[in-house]
Design an enzyme around this catalytic site. Structure first.
Site, mmCIF file in Angstrom:
data_model
loop_
_atom_site.group_PDB
_atom_site.id
_atom_site.type_symbol
_atom_site.label_atom_id
_atom_site.label_comp_id
_atom_site.label_asym_id
_atom_site.label_seq_id
_atom_site.Cartn_x
_atom_site.Cartn_y
_atom_site.Cartn_z
ATOM 1 N N SER A 8 -13.273 1.321 10.488
ATOM 2 C CA SER A 8 -12.509 1.741 9.077
ATOM 3 C C SER A 8 -13.121 0.839 8.098
ATOM 4 O O SER A 8 -13.496 -0.221 8.232
ATOM 5 C CB SER A 8 -10.888 0.950 9.344
ATOM 6 N N ALA A 9 -13.096 1.382 7.010
ATOM 7 C CA ALA A 9 -13.397 0.668 5.806
ATOM 8 C C ALA A 9 -12.721 -0.433 5.369
ATOM 9 O O ALA A 9 -13.133 -1.362 4.610
ATOM 10 C CB ALA A 9 -13.437 1.644 4.466
ATOM 11 N N ASP A 10 -11.595 -0.731 5.993
ATOM 12 C CA ASP A 10 -10.876 -1.734 5.622
ATOM 13 C C ASP A 10 -11.451 -2.941 6.045
ATOM 14 O O ASP A 10 -11.351 -4.054 5.580
ATOM 15 C CB ASP A 10 -9.581 -1.704 6.873
ATOM 16 N N LYS B 45 -3.248 -2.070 16.027
ATOM 17 C CA LYS B 45 -2.714 -1.303 17.045
ATOM 18 C C LYS B 45 -3.868 -1.169 18.277
ATOM 19 O O LYS B 45 -5.026 -0.890 17.858
ATOM 20 C CB LYS B 45 -2.369 0.085 16.692
ATOM 21 N N LYS C 124 -5.526 10.557 0.876
ATOM 22 C CA LYS C 124 -5.323 9.518 1.557
ATOM 23 C C LYS C 124 -6.793 8.690 0.981
ATOM 24 O O LYS C 124 -7.874 9.405 1.395
ATOM 25 C CB LYS C 124 -5.631 9.294 3.327
ATOM 26 N N VAL D 280 -5.725 0.300 3.310
ATOM 27 C CA VAL D 280 -5.465 -1.259 2.975
ATOM 28 C C VAL D 280 -6.723 -1.396 2.241
ATOM 29 O O VAL D 280 -6.744 -2.246 1.228
ATOM 30 C CB VAL D 280 -5.729 -1.658 4.483
ATOM 31 N N ASP E 48 -16.923 5.257 14.254
ATOM 32 C CA ASP E 48 -15.656 5.230 13.583
ATOM 33 C C ASP E 48 -15.293 3.806 13.587
ATOM 34 O O ASP E 48 -14.425 3.042 14.237
ATOM 35 C CB ASP E 48 -14.445 6.105 14.139
ATOM 36 N N GLU F 282 0.936 -1.160 -0.001
ATOM 37 C CA GLU F 282 0.105 -0.003 -0.044
ATOM 38 C C GLU F 282 1.129 1.123 -0.020
ATOM 39 O O GLU F 282 1.745 1.227 0.305
ATOM 40 C CB GLU F 282 -0.828 -0.027 1.080
HETATM 41 N N1 PSU Z 1 -2.091 1.449 10.505
HETATM 42 C C1 PSU Z 1 -0.870 1.545 10.515
HETATM 43 N N2 PSU Z 1 -0.244 2.323 9.652
HETATM 44 C C2 PSU Z 1 -1.090 2.940 8.684
HETATM 45 C C3 PSU Z 1 -2.400 2.795 8.728
HETATM 46 C C4 PSU Z 1 -2.917 1.981 9.577
HETATM 47 O O1 PSU Z 1 -0.152 1.121 11.629
HETATM 48 O O2 PSU Z 1 -0.360 3.709 7.612
HETATM 49 C C5 PSU Z 1 -3.336 3.302 7.327
HETATM 50 C C6 PSU Z 1 -3.525 2.081 6.263
HETATM 51 O O3 PSU Z 1 -3.542 2.672 4.990
HETATM 52 C C7 PSU Z 1 -4.964 1.762 6.785
HETATM 53 C C8 PSU Z 1 -5.486 3.147 7.156
HETATM 54 O O4 PSU Z 1 -5.802 1.255 5.684
HETATM 55 O O5 PSU Z 1 -4.297 3.901 7.904
HETATM 56 C C9 PSU Z 1 -6.664 2.908 7.972
HETATM 57 O O6 PSU Z 1 -7.293 4.176 7.915
HETATM 58 P P1 PSU Z 1 -8.929 4.506 8.650
HETATM 59 O O7 PSU Z 1 -8.618 4.164 10.236
HETATM 60 O O8 PSU Z 1 -9.047 6.111 8.333
HETATM 61 O O9 PSU Z 1 -9.782 3.594 7.845
HETATM 62 MN MN MN Z 2 -12.263 5.885 10.233
#
Ligand code: PSU
Ligand code: MN
Length: 305
Positions: free
Chosen positions: A140-142, A159, A86, A106, A138, A25
């Site tokens: 994540s879309a992941d 984490k 992003k 991701v 909140d 990524e």
């Molecule tokens: N966790 C990490 N490093 C990162 C990310 C997450 O330790 O760089 C990044 C990844 O690209 C992940 C994104 O897909 O943050 C998730 O963001 P969000 O929580 O806004 O979905």
């Molecule tokens: Mn989010």
């Protein structure tokens, strides 16, 4: 669809030769780590993938194209530029259509990898259910991407900026396998352990590759999480890092950081509060994931050719 994809020469050749390819990524480069360590990490990770018999394909959006494999100059551009969006699933069409620079999360890297015919993807950590999601929503879309897109993600768990218990519940609901590689519990990124037991663990790369093959042959759509703990010698002290994370989460709340800014803010804060020690651990765990992920990719490739 094909008109939006642009393969690097190295990845194109790998496709023609039927070699194993590993997706990587770009948000981790542009929003996850500072310059110049981010670019150096990206180059080292690509090299580790090659040394382990696969070909790296770092994915990003440039000038209306989804790039599958970046040149050295492009890696540098993503590491240096402060003007990179992003890009999660929600943003993908707009960033491509308006020809902006976009770094893939991701979720989006999974989408693009699947379009490019790549099944194995290596990163550091996935997004998940944030602490307090009961009220902020909140998530994540992941996680939803893992439920619907056929790409396996090798990571060091998630984490504890996230609610790990809720993240696992969500993945269970969505039918996403979480496979511990050499661990019975979900690793917590900076540390090898969390209190969350996994229900599938193995020490065998072959079993992981065979499980992925079987999943997709059974038409069980969606990805899988392969959780690979940070190597012992680079793991951080649990009490220390959890204290720092709690501080970072508190500061995010106080500064009203929400939405897509939340994860980058927390990562930056943790780095600052640890005096850079978290960054060293982060880089080491990604490198280890690159090694294990490449081995999985090679094994999977030999089974599915
Ligand atoms: N966790 C990490 N490093 C990162 C990310 C997450 O330790 O760089 C990044 C990844 O690209 C992940 C994104 O897909 O943050 C998730 O963001 P969000 O929580 O806004 O979905
Ligand atoms: Mn989010």
């Amino acid at each position: 669809m094909k008109q939006y994809l642009e393969f690097s020469a190295e990845v194109q050749k790998a496709k023609e030769e039927g070699k194993a390819i590993v997706a990587l990524e770009s948000t981790i480069i542009s929003h996850g780590m500072p310059y110049p360590q981010n670019v150096q990490m990206a180059r080292e990770v690509e090299q580790i993938v090659r040394e382990n018999g696969a070909v790296p394909a770092t994915i990003a959006i440039i000038d209306g194209k989804i790039k599958i494999g970046l040149t050295d100059e492009e890696l540098e551009l993503f590491g240096k530029s402060s003007d990179v969006a992003k890009v999660s699933r929600r943003d993908l069409a707009q960033i491509v259509a308006t020809k902006k620079l976009g770094a893939t999360t991701v979720a989006t890297t999974m989408i693009c990898a699947e379009l490019a015919g790549i099944s194995i993807f290596v990163t550091g950590g996935i997004g998940g259910v944030h602490r307090g999601a009961e009220t902020t929503m909140d998530i994540s879309a992941d996680l939803d991407e893992l439920a619907q897109t056929n790409v396996a993600v090798i990571c060091a768990g998630a984490k504890s900026i996230l609610d790990l218990a809720l993240t696992l519940e969500y993945l269970e609901t969505k039918g996403v396998p979480v496979i511990g590689y050499g661990t019975e519990v979900l690793p917590a990124f900076y540390t090898r352990k969390s209190e969350h037991k996994l229900n599938f663990s193995t020490d065998s790369i072959d079993v992981i590759a065979e499980t992925l093959k079987t999943k997709w042959e059974l038409n069980l759509k969606g990805g899988a999480v392969i959780a690979n703990p940070i190597p012992e010698e680079h793991a951080m002290d649990e009490e220390y890092i959890n204290g720092i994370i709690a501080d970072a989460v508190k500061q995010a709340e106080e500064n009203n950081i929400i939405g897509k800014d939340s994860t980058p803010f927390l990562l930056g804060k943790i780095k600052e509060l640890t005096g850079g020690k978290s960054l060293v651990a982060n880089i080491e765990l990604v490198k280890h994931n690159a090694k294990v992920g490449s081995q999985i990719a090679v094994s999977f490739n030999s089974k599915t050719k």
